[in-house]
Design a protein around this motif. Structure first.
Motif, PDB file in Angstrom:
ATOM      1  N   SER A  67       0.826  -1.210   0.000  1.00 39.02           N
ATOM      2  CA  SER A  67       0.000   0.000   0.000  1.00 39.02           C
ATOM      3  C   SER A  67       0.860   1.258   0.000  1.00 39.02           C
ATOM      4  O   SER A  67       0.578   2.220  -0.728  1.00 39.02           O
ATOM      5  N   VAL A  68       1.921   1.255   0.805  1.00 41.20           N
ATOM      6  CA  VAL A  68       2.800   2.427   0.849  1.00 41.20           C
ATOM      7  C   VAL A  68       3.563   2.564  -0.466  1.00 41.20           C
ATOM      8  O   VAL A  68       3.702   3.670  -1.013  1.00 41.20           O
ATOM      9  N   GLY A  69       4.059   1.441  -0.987  1.00 44.74           N
ATOM     10  CA  GLY A  69       4.766   1.481  -2.264  1.00 44.74           C
ATOM     11  C   GLY A  69       3.890   2.004  -3.386  1.00 44.74           C
ATOM     12  O   GLY A  69       4.337   2.806  -4.219  1.00 44.74           O
ATOM     13  N   ASP A  70       2.631   1.571  -3.431  1.00 46.02           N
ATOM     14  CA  ASP A  70       1.719   2.044  -4.477  1.00 46.02           C
ATOM     15  C   ASP A  70       1.480   3.555  -4.351  1.00 46.02           C
ATOM     16  O   ASP A  70       1.411   4.272  -5.361  1.00 46.02           O
ATOM     17  N   ALA A  71       1.350   4.025  -3.107  1.00 45.46           N
ATOM     18  CA  ALA A  71       1.119   5.461  -2.903  1.00 45.46           C
ATOM     19  C   ALA A  71       2.325   6.281  -3.350  1.00 45.46           C
ATOM     20  O   ALA A  71       2.180   7.349  -3.959  1.00 45.46           O
ATOM     21  N   ILE A  72       3.534   5.784  -3.054  1.00 42.76           N
ATOM     22  CA  ILE A  72       4.745   6.499  -3.468  1.00 42.76           C
ATOM     23  C   ILE A  72       4.878   6.488  -4.983  1.00 42.76           C
ATOM     24  O   ILE A  72       5.203   7.509  -5.611  1.00 42.76           O
ATOM     25  N   LEU A  73       4.627   5.330  -5.607  1.00 38.11           N
ATOM     26  CA  LEU A  73       4.736   5.243  -7.068  1.00 38.11           C
ATOM     27  C   LEU A  73       3.744   6.175  -7.756  1.00 38.11           C
ATOM     28  O   LEU A  73       4.069   6.826  -8.756  1.00 38.11           O
ATOM     29  N   ARG A  74       2.546   6.243  -7.229  1.00 37.79           N
ATOM     30  CA  ARG A  74       1.558   7.143  -7.835  1.00 37.79           C
ATOM     31  C   ARG A  74       2.036   8.587  -7.742  1.00 37.79           C
ATOM     32  O   ARG A  74       1.889   9.367  -8.694  1.00 37.79           O
ATOM     33  N   TYR A  75       2.594   8.959  -6.597  1.00 35.67           N
ATOM     34  CA  TYR A  75       3.110  10.320  -6.446  1.00 35.67           C
ATOM     35  C   TYR A  75       4.230  10.581  -7.450  1.00 35.67           C
ATOM     36  O   TYR A  75       4.279  11.644  -8.092  1.00 35.67           O
ATOM     37  N   LEU A  76       5.142   9.612  -7.603  1.00 32.44           N
ATOM     38  CA  LEU A  76       6.259   9.792  -8.533  1.00 32.44           C
ATOM     39  C   LEU A  76       5.782   9.912  -9.974  1.00 32.44           C
ATOM     40  O   LEU A  76       6.311  10.722 -10.754  1.00 32.44           O
ATOM     41  N   GLN A  77       4.802   9.123 -10.325  1.00 31.60           N
ATOM     42  CA  GLN A  77       4.351   9.084 -11.715  1.00 31.60           C
ATOM     43  C   GLN A  77       3.415  10.233 -12.085  1.00 31.60           C
ATOM     44  O   GLN A  77       3.426  10.708 -13.220  1.00 31.60           O
ATOM     45  N   GLU A  78       2.615  10.693 -11.116  1.00 29.52           N
ATOM     46  CA  GLU A  78       1.584  11.665 -11.460  1.00 29.52           C
ATOM     47  C   GLU A  78       1.815  13.062 -10.905  1.00 29.52           C
ATOM     48  O   GLU A  78       1.310  14.034 -11.458  1.00 29.52           O
ATOM     49  N   MET A  79       2.593  13.190  -9.824  1.00 30.59           N
ATOM     50  CA  MET A  79       2.616  14.465  -9.124  1.00 30.59           C
ATOM     51  C   MET A  79       3.995  15.088  -8.953  1.00 30.59           C
ATOM     52  O   MET A  79       4.124  16.316  -8.988  1.00 30.59           O
ATOM     53  N   ARG A  80       5.009  14.278  -8.738  1.00 31.46           N
ATOM     54  CA  ARG A  80       6.317  14.860  -8.411  1.00 31.46           C
ATOM     55  C   ARG A  80       6.839  15.670  -9.584  1.00 31.46           C
ATOM     56  O   ARG A  80       6.976  15.166 -10.699  1.00 31.46           O
TER      57      ARG A  80
END
Length: 398
Positions: free
Chosen positions: A286-299
């Motif tokens: 769950s934490v990994g998915d949240a970080i990946l989403r941030y990296l791919q969509e927001m960072r």
């Protein structure tokens, strides 16, 4: 050519003064994550600033802040951008920062702690920060410490204990640092004799330091507020998860870097804020998915290697903003807590681990505690769990 399509506009920007300097700064802003629209607006303002500098006869001259302000007196809204641009070009003459009158004494104290006491850089920095802020509170003038009396120290510490101020435990830490500093100063004749021994710390009672954080149900409610597609929630979700699920400190989260994550082996590493040691954690799905989403969509695209960056350009590492991010969301839940910062989620994590049956040693390893007493304090807060254990044992006996 990349920002403007109209041929007339392209010619106007290309034939304006300071072309290379303007392009270099715009490239810098692009690397900081500025949007196309923001770059266009900055290009327009930079051209206006460049024309103003030329008309004022300041084409190749380094300027002071006062000269920039005078030159742009009729265009005051350009002043902040002009300062940033000139600073980027190395053409802003700035006065050296004024040192506090006691700065040399604190520097000597830092050298002593490093070379003779053998303390860590983090401890040295923290102690120097404590002393500097306390001397600021005392309004010490002229750099002399001889005007500092035990009464002034007592009154300053007492004021820091007022409602809304520091806890008794924190004031006790201040007192310990001040004693060390004034003992060092006494040995060099900088302050009154025996001043260090007169610094009194408040008593800390056994139950005063109980760590209080939100309940785990409140943590679930907190994480529920980050669901959805809004940009600020996409970034907040992995931050809150790292604080609550892993119990990381604020500084440990803000200093996480892209290279700290081993996605192949599903682990990540954390550098302890207090000891500097590296701890390795398994990365939950769950934490990994949240970080990946941030990296791919927001960072935003940036040269910074820190994981979490500010959303608005210029992009920079997220540090102090974590306190507001957590505090605002906890207050919105209408929960009553003594403190609403990131550390409240660390307390919630520890209490949750205790409730699930982990040993104090295991909890200490999770939180990065080197002193067992730092973890043992959580045994005092799980009264419900302790009563259940007691009832179970008594039932077995009877």
């Amino acid at each position: 050519d990349q920002l403007f399509k109209c041929p007339v506009a392209v010619v106007r920007y290309r034939t304006g003064p300071f072309l290379e300097e303007r392009l270099a700064f715009l490239g810098h802003l692009a690397n900081e994550g500025y949007t196309r629209k923001s770059l266009q607006n900055n290009a327009r303002d930079l051209l206006a600033i460049a024309h103003t500098l030329v008309l004022a006869g300041r084409r190749r001259k380094a300027l002071t802040l006062a000269e920039v302000e005078f030159t742009l007196a009729d265009h005051r809204r350009f002043f902040p951008l002009a300062v940033r641009w000139l600073k980027f070009l190395g053409r802003l003459r700035q006065r050296p920062a004024r040192l506090a009158p006691w700065a040399k004494k604190i520097k000597a104290f830092a050298d002593y702690m490093e070379h003779e006491a053998g303390l860590s850089p983090v401890t040295i920095y923290d102690r120097c920060s404590y002393v500097t802020r306390f001397l600021d509170r005392l309004s010490v003038k002229g750099g002399s410490l001889h005007g500092i009396t035990p009464y002034r120290i007592d009154m300053a510490l007492q004021k820091m204990l007022e409602p809304g101020g520091y806890s008794r435990t924190t004031i006790r830490q201040w007192a310990c640092v001040l004693r060390a500093f004034f003992r060092f100063a006494d040995g060099r004749g900088w302050c009154r004799k025996g001043l260090a021994e007169s610094v009194r710390a408040p008593r800390v009672f056994s139950q005063a330091s109980l760590p209080l954080g939100p309940s785990w149900d409140d943590v679930r409610r907190l994480l529920a507020t980050t669901e959805g597609d809004q940009p600020h929630n996409i970034r907040a979700r992995p931050i809150l998860m790292l604080l609550a699920i892993y119990g990381l400190r604020r500084g440990e989260v803000s200093r996480l870097r892209l290279e700290d994550f081993d996605w192949e082996h599903e682990v990540f590493r954390v550098v302890s804020s207090k000891t500097g040691r590296i701890r390795t954690y398994p990365l939950t799905r769950s934490v990994g998915d949240a970080i990946l989403r941030y990296l791919q969509e927001m960072r935003p695209r940036s040269s910074h290697r820190e994981l979490f960056l500010t959303r608005r350009p210029p992009s920079r590492p997220l540090h102090a903003s974590l306190t507001g991010l957590v505090g605002d969301r906890l207050r919105a839940l209408n929960v009553s807590l003594p403190h609403y910062g990131p550390h409240a989620l660390r307390h919630a994590c520890a209490s949750r681990l205790l409730a699930t049956g982990l040993s104090l040693k295991e909890i200490g390893d999770q939180l990065g505690h080197t002193d067992p007493d730092s973890t043992r304090i959580y045994a005092k807060v799980d009264l419900v769990g302790l009563r259940e254990v007691a009832d179970f044992d008594m039932g077995g006996v009877l």
